[in-house]
Design a protein around this motif. Structure first.
Motif, PDB file in Angstrom:
ATOM      1  N   ILE A 190      17.378  97.954  55.052  1.00  0.00           N
ATOM      2  CA  ILE A 190      17.904  96.598  55.096  1.00  0.00           C
ATOM      3  C   ILE A 190      19.198  96.563  54.285  1.00  0.00           C
ATOM      4  CG2 ILE A 190      17.499  94.206  54.408  1.00  0.00           C
ATOM      5  CD1 ILE A 190      14.477  94.813  54.972  1.00  0.00           C
ATOM      6  N   ASP A 191      19.146  97.171  53.114  1.00  0.00           N
ATOM      7  CA  ASP A 191      20.318  97.356  52.260  1.00  0.00           C
ATOM      8  C   ASP A 191      20.079  98.617  51.439  1.00  0.00           C
ATOM      9  OD1 ASP A 191      18.676  96.571  50.009  1.00  0.00           O
ATOM     10  OD2 ASP A 191      19.153  94.480  50.435  1.00  0.00           O
ATOM     11  N   SER A 192      20.856  98.839  50.396  1.00  0.00           N
ATOM     12  CA  SER A 192      20.737 100.104  49.657  1.00  0.00           C
ATOM     13  C   SER A 192      19.497 100.180  48.763  1.00  0.00           C
ATOM     14  CB  SER A 192      21.995 100.355  48.835  1.00  0.00           C
ATOM     15  OG  SER A 192      22.169  99.323  47.896  1.00  0.00           O
ATOM     16  N   SER A 193      18.735  99.088  48.647  1.00  0.00           N
ATOM     17  CA  SER A 193      17.549  99.135  47.782  1.00  0.00           C
ATOM     18  C   SER A 193      16.280  98.592  48.435  1.00  0.00           C
ATOM     19  CB  SER A 193      17.822  98.367  46.484  1.00  0.00           C
ATOM     20  OG  SER A 193      18.070  97.005  46.770  1.00  0.00           O
ATOM     21  N   SER A 194      16.316  98.313  49.725  1.00  0.00           N
ATOM     22  CA  SER A 194      15.100  97.872  50.417  1.00  0.00           C
ATOM     23  C   SER A 194      15.175  98.271  51.884  1.00  0.00           C
ATOM     24  CB  SER A 194      14.913  96.351  50.293  1.00  0.00           C
ATOM     25  OG  SER A 194      15.935  95.664  50.970  1.00  0.00           O
ATOM     26  N   GLY A 195      14.016  98.367  52.496  1.00  0.00           N
ATOM     27  CA  GLY A 195      13.968  98.759  53.893  1.00  0.00           C
ATOM     28  C   GLY A 195      12.582  98.569  54.461  1.00  0.00           C
ATOM     29  N   PHE A 196      12.329  99.233  55.564  1.00  0.00           N
ATOM     30  CA  PHE A 196      11.009  99.153  56.171  1.00  0.00           C
ATOM     31  C   PHE A 196      10.755 100.402  56.994  1.00  0.00           C
ATOM     32  CE2 PHE A 196      13.945  97.084  59.081  1.00  0.00           C
ATOM     33  CZ  PHE A 196      13.571  97.531  60.339  1.00  0.00           C
ATOM     34  N   ALA A 197       9.485 100.687  57.172  1.00  0.00           N
ATOM     35  CA  ALA A 197       9.051 101.739  58.073  1.00  0.00           C
ATOM     36  C   ALA A 197       8.582 101.051  59.348  1.00  0.00           C
ATOM     37  CB  ALA A 197       7.914 102.541  57.446  1.00  0.00           C
ATOM     38  N   ALA A 198       8.830 101.670  60.474  1.00  0.00           N
ATOM     39  CA  ALA A 198       8.416 101.083  61.747  1.00  0.00           C
ATOM     40  C   ALA A 198       7.669 102.111  62.573  1.00  0.00           C
ATOM     41  CB  ALA A 198       9.633 100.582  62.526  1.00  0.00           C
ATOM     42  N   ILE A 199       6.648 101.629  63.262  1.00  0.00           N
ATOM     43  CA  ILE A 199       5.955 102.427  64.263  1.00  0.00           C
ATOM     44  C   ILE A 199       6.332 101.831  65.613  1.00  0.00           C
ATOM     45  CG2 ILE A 199       3.757 103.232  65.204  1.00  0.00           C
ATOM     46  CD1 ILE A 199       2.502 102.730  62.454  1.00  0.00           C
ATOM     47  N   ASN A 200       6.919 102.642  66.486  1.00  0.00           N
ATOM     48  CA  ASN A 200       7.299 102.209  67.830  1.00  0.00           C
ATOM     49  C   ASN A 200       6.436 102.933  68.851  1.00  0.00           C
ATOM     50  OD1 ASN A 200       9.558 100.681  66.856  1.00  0.00           O
ATOM     51  ND2 ASN A 200      10.673 102.595  66.638  1.00  0.00           N
ATOM     52  N   TYR A 201       5.715 102.160  69.645  1.00  0.00           N
ATOM     53  CA  TYR A 201       4.955 102.712  70.763  1.00  0.00           C
ATOM     54  C   TYR A 201       5.793 102.431  72.008  1.00  0.00           C
ATOM     55  CZ  TYR A 201       0.977 102.582  67.543  1.00  0.00           C
ATOM     56  OH  TYR A 201       0.136 102.755  66.476  1.00  0.00           O
ATOM     57  N   ASN A 202       6.403 103.473  72.578  1.00  0.00           N
ATOM     58  CA  ASN A 202       7.289 103.327  73.729  1.00  0.00           C
ATOM     59  C   ASN A 202       6.576 103.781  74.991  1.00  0.00           C
ATOM     60  OD1 ASN A 202       9.692 102.503  72.233  1.00  0.00           O
ATOM     61  ND2 ASN A 202       9.656 104.577  71.409  1.00  0.00           N
ATOM     62  N   PHE A 203       6.559 102.917  75.997  1.00  0.00           N
ATOM     63  CA  PHE A 203       5.883 103.222  77.249  1.00  0.00           C
ATOM     64  C   PHE A 203       6.846 103.857  78.248  1.00  0.00           C
ATOM     65  CE2 PHE A 203       3.344 100.153  75.069  1.00  0.00           C
ATOM     66  CZ  PHE A 203       2.045 100.549  75.322  1.00  0.00           C
ATOM     67  N   ASP A 204       6.301 104.432  79.314  1.00  0.00           N
ATOM     68  CA  ASP A 204       7.109 105.185  80.267  1.00  0.00           C
ATOM     69  C   ASP A 204       8.092 104.329  81.069  1.00  0.00           C
ATOM     70  OD1 ASP A 204       5.280 103.934  81.949  1.00  0.00           O
ATOM     71  OD2 ASP A 204       4.362 105.792  82.643  1.00  0.00           O
ATOM     72  N   ASN A 205       8.005 103.015  80.987  1.00  0.00           N
ATOM     73  CA  ASN A 205       8.921 102.124  81.703  1.00  0.00           C
ATOM     74  C   ASN A 205       9.986 101.520  80.779  1.00  0.00           C
ATOM     75  OD1 ASN A 205       7.182 100.504  80.214  1.00  0.00           O
ATOM     76  ND2 ASN A 205       7.124  98.889  81.738  1.00  0.00           N
ATOM     77  N   ARG A 206      10.180 102.107  79.613  1.00  0.00           N
ATOM     78  CA  ARG A 206      11.066 101.515  78.603  1.00  0.00           C
ATOM     79  C   ARG A 206      12.500 101.354  79.099  1.00  0.00           C
ATOM     80  NH1 ARG A 206      13.843 103.548  73.673  1.00  0.00           N
ATOM     81  NH2 ARG A 206      14.282 101.678  72.476  1.00  0.00           N
ATOM     82  N   GLU A 207      13.051 102.349  79.770  1.00  0.00           N
ATOM     83  CA  GLU A 207      14.446 102.263  80.238  1.00  0.00           C
ATOM     84  C   GLU A 207      14.623 101.094  81.200  1.00  0.00           C
ATOM     85  OE1 GLU A 207      17.108 103.863  79.048  1.00  0.00           O
ATOM     86  OE2 GLU A 207      15.715 104.733  77.608  1.00  0.00           O
ATOM     87  N   ALA A 208      13.727 100.968  82.170  1.00  0.00           N
ATOM     88  CA  ALA A 208      13.813  99.862  83.133  1.00  0.00           C
ATOM     89  C   ALA A 208      13.670  98.519  82.432  1.00  0.00           C
ATOM     90  CB  ALA A 208      12.743 100.022  84.215  1.00  0.00           C
ATOM     91  N   CYS A 209      12.792  98.465  81.479  1.00  0.00           N
ATOM     92  CA  CYS A 209      12.544  97.236  80.719  1.00  0.00           C
ATOM     93  C   CYS A 209      13.771  96.844  79.897  1.00  0.00           C
ATOM     94  CB  CYS A 209      11.335  97.459  79.823  1.00  0.00           C
ATOM     95  SG  CYS A 209      10.753  96.010  78.952  1.00  0.00           S
ATOM     96  N   MET A 210      14.386  97.805  79.224  1.00  0.00           N
ATOM     97  CA  MET A 210      15.565  97.506  78.400  1.00  0.00           C
ATOM     98  C   MET A 210      16.737  97.061  79.265  1.00  0.00           C
ATOM     99  SD  MET A 210      14.547  97.630  75.447  1.00  0.00           S
ATOM    100  CE  MET A 210      13.553  98.373  74.218  1.00  0.00           C
ATOM    101  N   THR A 211      16.899  97.671  80.433  1.00  0.00           N
ATOM    102  CA  THR A 211      17.952  97.259  81.364  1.00  0.00           C
ATOM    103  C   THR A 211      17.710  95.826  81.817  1.00  0.00           C
ATOM    104  OG1 THR A 211      18.279  99.526  82.110  1.00  0.00           O
ATOM    105  CG2 THR A 211      19.042  97.776  83.589  1.00  0.00           C
ATOM    106  N   GLU A 212      16.474  95.514  82.147  1.00  0.00           N
ATOM    107  CA  GLU A 212      16.130  94.156  82.568  1.00  0.00           C
ATOM    108  C   GLU A 212      16.346  93.160  81.426  1.00  0.00           C
ATOM    109  OE1 GLU A 212      12.350  91.653  84.400  1.00  0.00           O
ATOM    110  OE2 GLU A 212      12.191  93.830  84.211  1.00  0.00           O
ATOM    111  N   ALA A 213      15.980  93.544  80.198  1.00  0.00           N
ATOM    112  CA  ALA A 213      16.172  92.652  79.045  1.00  0.00           C
ATOM    113  C   ALA A 213      17.654  92.364  78.823  1.00  0.00           C
ATOM    114  CB  ALA A 213      15.540  93.266  77.795  1.00  0.00           C
ATOM    115  N   LYS A 214      18.522  93.381  78.984  1.00  0.00           N
ATOM    116  CA  LYS A 214      19.964  93.184  78.841  1.00  0.00           C
ATOM    117  C   LYS A 214      20.476  92.210  79.894  1.00  0.00           C
ATOM    118  CE  LYS A 214      21.023  97.615  76.720  1.00  0.00           C
ATOM    119  NZ  LYS A 214      21.630  98.945  76.910  1.00  0.00           N
ATOM    120  N   LYS A 215      19.987  92.333  81.124  1.00  0.00           N
ATOM    121  CA  LYS A 215      20.405  91.410  82.188  1.00  0.00           C
ATOM    122  C   LYS A 215      19.959  89.991  81.886  1.00  0.00           C
ATOM    123  CE  LYS A 215      20.621  94.824  85.898  1.00  0.00           C
ATOM    124  NZ  LYS A 215      20.003  95.305  87.143  1.00  0.00           N
ATOM    125  N   LEU A 216      18.744  89.846  81.361  1.00  0.00           N
ATOM    126  CA  LEU A 216      18.245  88.512  80.990  1.00  0.00           C
ATOM    127  C   LEU A 216      19.098  87.893  79.884  1.00  0.00           C
ATOM    128  CD1 LEU A 216      14.391  89.171  80.989  1.00  0.00           C
ATOM    129  CD2 LEU A 216      15.653  87.685  82.575  1.00  0.00           C
TER     130      LEU A 216
END
Length: 162
Positions: free
Chosen positions: A131-157
């Motif tokens: 977030i800055d030089s003294s705080s942040g976060f860890a993230a777990i991302n579960y990405n499905f096999d349709n992620r590219e199509a989904c991200m393209t659609e989200a950009k269009k929306l």
């Protein structure tokens, strides 16, 4: 419990899943009308981090160990520093993370893990974020096999809202 759509980003919903992880954190899903669900993300704040990022690295390592119990050994561990200045000056690691000059992550990719990925998962990532030089976060991302199509659609929306 449940998710509500983000007012800022189409296709992103925030909320609490039916079975949240034992630690408090924020959860978000990315889903679009045509592609459907393509990403689940859980984030875990690390409020105080030294310049070398020791606390956030420890959180990422701990989450990776927990995921390893369910999915087996990760297929890749990334501990990348793009500039030598950050390698020589570890106290600036968090600044480099914020600038995307370092990456600290684990990845479980479908077909490259000890156990098969369930439910059309393409990969699981555990990543450090600043977030800055003294705080942040860890993230777990579960990405499905349709992620590219989904991200393209989200950009269009999102573009449709302009």
């Amino acid at each position: 419990m449940g998710f509500e759509e983000s007012e800022v980003t189409p296709g992103v919903l925030r909320g609490t899943p039916p079975k949240p992880f034992s630690e408090p954190g924020e959860y978000a899903i990315v889903a679009t009308p045509e592609a459907g669900l393509c990403r689940i993300r859980a984030t875990f704040d690390v409020a105080t981090v030294n310049g070398a990022g020791d606390q956030i690295k420890a959180k990422v390592d701990q989450l990776a160990e927990t995921l390893q119990l369910k999915y087996g050994k990760h297929s890749t561990k990334i501990d990348y520093i793009s500039r030598d200045v950050y390698r020589r000056n570890a106290e600036f690691w968090m600044m480099a993370l914020r600038e995307d000059s370092v990456v600290y992550a684990y990845d479980w990719s479908s077909g490259k893990t000890e156990q098969a990925m369930p439910n059309r998962l393409a990969n699981i990532e555990v990543v450090a974020n600043a977030i800055d030089s003294s705080s942040g976060f860890a993230a777990i991302n579960y990405n499905f096999d349709n992620r590219e199509a989904c991200m393209t659609e989200a950009k269009k929306l999102k573009a449709a809202n302009l």
